[in-house]
Each structure stands twice: as C-alpha cells, then as structure tokens.
Design an enzyme around this catalytic site. Structure first.
Site, mmCIF file in Angstrom:
data_model
loop_
_atom_site.group_PDB
_atom_site.id
_atom_site.type_symbol
_atom_site.label_atom_id
_atom_site.label_comp_id
_atom_site.label_asym_id
_atom_site.label_seq_id
_atom_site.Cartn_x
_atom_site.Cartn_y
_atom_site.Cartn_z
ATOM 1 N N GLU A 137 -27.406 151.811 -28.043
ATOM 2 C CA GLU A 137 -27.716 153.008 -27.259
ATOM 3 C C GLU A 137 -26.419 153.732 -26.918
ATOM 4 O O GLU A 137 -25.491 153.153 -26.337
ATOM 5 C CB GLU A 137 -28.498 152.704 -25.975
ATOM 6 C CG GLU A 137 -28.850 154.039 -25.333
ATOM 7 C CD GLU A 137 -29.784 154.011 -24.140
ATOM 8 O OE1 GLU A 137 -29.979 152.951 -23.540
ATOM 9 O OE2 GLU A 137 -30.305 155.103 -23.814
ATOM 10 N N GLU B 45 -21.177 153.475 -23.043
ATOM 11 C CA GLU B 45 -21.223 154.441 -21.943
ATOM 12 C C GLU B 45 -19.816 154.592 -21.388
ATOM 13 O O GLU B 45 -19.131 153.598 -21.181
ATOM 14 C CB GLU B 45 -22.210 153.941 -20.873
ATOM 15 C CG GLU B 45 -22.260 154.769 -19.608
ATOM 16 C CD GLU B 45 -22.617 156.239 -19.855
ATOM 17 O OE1 GLU B 45 -23.689 156.541 -20.378
ATOM 18 O OE2 GLU B 45 -21.770 157.098 -19.533
ATOM 19 N N ASP C 295 -25.530 164.742 -23.056
ATOM 20 C CA ASP C 295 -25.124 165.889 -22.223
ATOM 21 C C ASP C 295 -25.329 167.176 -23.033
ATOM 22 O O ASP C 295 -24.840 167.288 -24.155
ATOM 23 C CB ASP C 295 -23.661 165.741 -21.803
ATOM 24 C CG ASP C 295 -23.481 164.567 -20.853
ATOM 25 O OD1 ASP C 295 -24.269 164.447 -19.901
ATOM 26 O OD2 ASP C 295 -22.570 163.748 -21.074
ATOM 27 N N LYS D 58 -23.541 175.976 -22.303
ATOM 28 C CA LYS D 58 -22.784 177.216 -22.552
ATOM 29 C C LYS D 58 -22.290 177.233 -24.001
ATOM 30 O O LYS D 58 -21.753 176.230 -24.490
ATOM 31 C CB LYS D 58 -21.578 177.305 -21.619
ATOM 32 C CG LYS D 58 -21.973 177.505 -20.171
ATOM 33 C CD LYS D 58 -20.753 177.614 -19.298
ATOM 34 C CE LYS D 58 -21.215 177.724 -17.846
ATOM 35 N NZ LYS D 58 -20.218 177.298 -16.897
ATOM 36 N N ASP E 226 -33.991 167.698 -23.734
ATOM 37 C CA ASP E 226 -34.852 168.694 -23.081
ATOM 38 C C ASP E 226 -34.268 170.097 -23.246
ATOM 39 O O ASP E 226 -34.708 171.017 -22.582
ATOM 40 C CB ASP E 226 -35.035 168.358 -21.594
ATOM 41 C CG ASP E 226 -33.713 168.266 -20.847
ATOM 42 O OD1 ASP E 226 -32.704 167.856 -21.460
ATOM 43 O OD2 ASP E 226 -33.673 168.602 -19.644
#
Ligand SMILES: C[S@@+](CC[C@H](N)C(=O)[O-])C[C@H]1O[C@@H](n2cnc3c(N)ncnc32)[C@H](O)[C@@H]1O
Length: 261
Positions: free
Chosen positions: A96, A121, A172, A176, A208
């Site tokens: 992951e 991570e 993330d 922009k 999303d």
C-alpha cells in the site's frame, strides 16, 4: 529505468559548504519535486505515540537512509528487502502506497490474515495512528511499515515481481494546475509499480478528484504494462475519512484496477 526525479546538479559556481572548503559535501542537488509535504511535522498525539512506542520495533522496518536532501524520507539505494524474510513466510503481498492513518490497511490485514501487507508512508503520525487502530493486544503479524517516499524507495528496495497487488487509495490530489507535477501517479511511477508485480497482478487506485482520475486513466491507458481491468470498488477498501470528505463535498469517487500485462 531512469529515475525522473534524480537530483540534477547545479552547474554554477560552488556555494554553501563547497564554497567553504568542504569538498566531501559536493554541489547541492536541486530540490526534487515531491508528492508530499510535511503536514504538521512528525509530532504524534499521545495515543498514537503510545502505539508507536508499543509496536514500532516490531512493525516499522529499519531502513538505512541516503546522504543528502532525501535523508529522512529516502532509502539507501543499495538496501534490499526480502518480503518473505520480513514476514517469515511465503504469502501474497499487498503493497500500500500512502497508507495515511491506516484505515484500509488495518481493515484489510484483519480481514485477510493469509496475506501480507507492506505499507509505505512518509507521514509518521499516520503510521502511529494506524498502529493505534490495532488496539492494545498483539500487533497484526501480517503488517509492516516503511517510513519512506515510495516514489524513491520502490525503485530499489524490493525484488521485481514480489507483489500480488499494489494499492494507491486517495493519493494527495494536488488540485492546482501548477502542482499537478507533484501527483504521485505518473508514467514513471507506473513503470516503477509495473516492476513490482507479476503479470496478471492488479494495481488498485481510488480518488475523489475527477481530473486526477482522468489523468490516472490517461497515464495507465497509454502505458504498455497496464490494462484496465475494472472500475468497481476495490473489495477490501473500506469507507475512509478521505472518501467521506470527498462525498460530502459532492465529488464522485473513482475506483480503478489495472492489470499488469
Ligand atoms: C490523502 S492521504 C490518503 C491516505 C489513505 N490512502 C486513505 O485513503 O485514507 C495520502 C497519503 O499519502 C502519503 N504520501 C504522499 N506521497 C507519498 C510518497 N511519495 N510516499 C509515501 N507516502 C506518500 C501522504 O503522507 C498521505 O498520508
């Protein structure tokens, strides 16, 4: 494979350490374009720190760091890791990327005890939060964390073809336009992930942000290693904070599963 973000070297006159006569330090590399910033630093809230103190020795893999700008999030490119040695068994491996606070990771590792889960991570408080979700008993034996930038580490640390699936859920979004270059899912990263899996394996993604979903599809549809398999929700993906936030803001959730050809 070339590393797109390998630090290039400034051609101009020496500055900083070099100008002060420290030849060992050498010219300063240009800053890499990273897919992350250090949100809120590395401070953990008390319950996450307690979980870190309890579990980190067992679950967070110790990796040697490189010298220089990537010292805290890079992994020494000479370092290799054997997942079968790490987990002490042969089992399907899920990698992951950007596990955040571990919602999907802890859920899936609990549901699938026969699979192993390696989470990359950069955000230590997220790793602490994920470990806090494991409760106060024994830690999940099928989970390990690497606190590192996946875009760098995955180029070198794992054996080719080691992963059964790779997951990148709600990376993330960098909405922009001038920040799109920071997005994790790029053609170069798609090649890195392609090297990690065997033919037939899946890379599952979710976002999303409609334009990021479009960009993912453009990159992966063009990439010779990947073929769209499904747009169904990933079976083990639970509802997470990021998904809920997206839905509340009226955004559509896109799931993608690409198969390695
Ligand atoms: C928006 S969060 C989503 C977290 C989680 N996947 C979820 O769905 O709840 C994205 C996460 O990816 C991590 N991240 C971003 N770039 C990364 C990189 N290059 N390597 C590892 N983690 C990264 C961030 O620190 C953050 O925790």
């Amino acid at each position: 494979m070339t590393r797109p973000d390998t630090p290039s070297v400034r051609p101009e006159a020496p500055t900083g350490h070099q100008a002060h006569g420290h030849p060992a330090v050498g010219p300063r590399p240009l800053a890499r374009t990273r897919s992350f910033t250090r949100r809120g630093g590395r401070m953990l809230k008390d319950s996450h720190q307690a979980a870190w103190d309890r579990y980190a020795d067992a679950l967070v893999l110790d990796v040697p760091r490189p010298h220089g700008a990537d010292g805290s999030t890079g992994v020494d490119p000479a370092h290799r890791m054997d997942p079968e040695e790490v987990f002490g068994r042969t089992a399907p491996l899920v990698i992951e990327i950007g596990s955040g606070s571990g919602d999907a990771l802890v859920h899936a590792a609990t549901e699938q005890p026969g699979w192993d889960f390696l989470a990359l991570e950069v955000w230590r408080p997220g790793i602490g939060h994920a470990m806090a979700k494991m409760g106060k008993g024994e830690p999940l034996t099928n989970v390990r964390f690497v606190e590192a930038d996946a875009a760098l580490a995955l180029q070198t640390i794992l054996p080719p073809g080691c992963a059964h699936e790779v997951w990148t859920f709600f990376p993330d979004p960098w909405p922009k336009t001038r920040h799109h270059k920071r997005r994790l899912v790029s053609a170069e990263f798609a090649s890195t992930v392609a090297d990690l899996v065997r033919p037939g394996s899946l890379w599952r993604l979710a976002t999303d942000w409609a334009d990021y979903a479009d960009a993912m599809r453009t990159v992966l549809d063009r990439h010779t290693a990947w073929e769209l398999e499904s747009t169904e929700r990933a079976p083990l993906r639970p509802l997470t904070r990021f998904e809920r936030r997206g839905i509340e803001a009226g955004r559509h959730i896109t799931d993608l599963a690409y198969r390695r050809g």
